[in-house]
Design an enzyme around this catalytic site. Sequence first.
Site, mmCIF file in Angstrom:
data_model
loop_
_atom_site.group_PDB
_atom_site.id
_atom_site.type_symbol
_atom_site.label_atom_id
_atom_site.label_comp_id
_atom_site.label_asym_id
_atom_site.label_seq_id
_atom_site.Cartn_x
_atom_site.Cartn_y
_atom_site.Cartn_z
ATOM 1 N N ASP A 166 -21.941 -20.365 -7.707
ATOM 2 C CA ASP A 166 -20.808 -19.251 -7.359
ATOM 3 C C ASP A 166 -21.669 -17.897 -7.481
ATOM 4 O OD1 ASP A 166 -18.161 -18.137 -7.803
ATOM 5 O OD2 ASP A 166 -18.474 -17.568 -10.041
ATOM 6 N N ASP A 172 -19.801 -14.047 -8.070
ATOM 7 C CA ASP A 172 -19.547 -13.212 -9.145
ATOM 8 C C ASP A 172 -19.594 -13.715 -10.438
ATOM 9 O OD1 ASP A 172 -18.859 -10.944 -7.235
ATOM 10 O OD2 ASP A 172 -17.242 -12.144 -6.571
ATOM 11 N N ASP A 215 -19.202 -19.918 -13.782
ATOM 12 C CA ASP A 215 -19.073 -19.645 -14.644
ATOM 13 C C ASP A 215 -17.404 -19.482 -15.099
ATOM 14 O OD1 ASP A 215 -18.355 -17.489 -12.954
ATOM 15 O OD2 ASP A 215 -17.793 -16.160 -14.614
#
Length: 232
Positions: free
Chosen positions: A15, A17, A173
Amino acid sequence: MSVPPRRFPRLALFDLDGTLLDSAPDMLATVNVLRAERGLPPMALAALRPHVSKGARAMLAAGFPHLEASEREAMVPAFLAAYERELARHGAPFDGVEAMLGALEADGARWGIVTNKPEYLARQLLPLLGWDARCAVLVGGDTLPVRKPDPEPLLHAARALGVAPQACVYVGDDERDIVAARAAGMPSVVALWGYRPDGEDPASWRGDVMIEAPEALSAAAAWPQAQGGAPE
């Protein structure tokens, strides 16, 4: 008989961001541009940070809780335009990310990005970070008709490089990252250094491993075991 040393996965997918990039300062600048245009005082980073991985609409909800959802939806194009002007002006890769990527590359592994950020914005970011020649594959939130938590963006990235899904590892995250990885048949890493609202329990996402900081992933032994590397 000696046990051969662990190696990194042949393809590590990330991922963007909250996983590779601490983009919250750029997002804060974006929200505060929109707030200033409406005569509102600046928002604090701590108030916005937990929402960054949830996307533009979640950040607008945090920045403009007094507006109706339809009013915030109408602000999305302005948010994206303001964010494009703030790209990489305030944020930076998380501490330890460059060392981690370097360790992958030194082992002969490839790495790529699967993000829900619009592809045109992600592509603009790569040269600003010095990653345009290093990132092997990039899939954005609008590259395909579906996005995470659907597994297809992860599978698309693996197919693009001729790597079987089980030979990849996905790092993210947010819960939808781990849901997508599990549905794609990829081992997963929960990036605990990322953005999470209070009350979310990342252990409930059922990732294969949970890692506190990027530098830990500079060691091959910290990664979940992927299987092989040949195309299906």
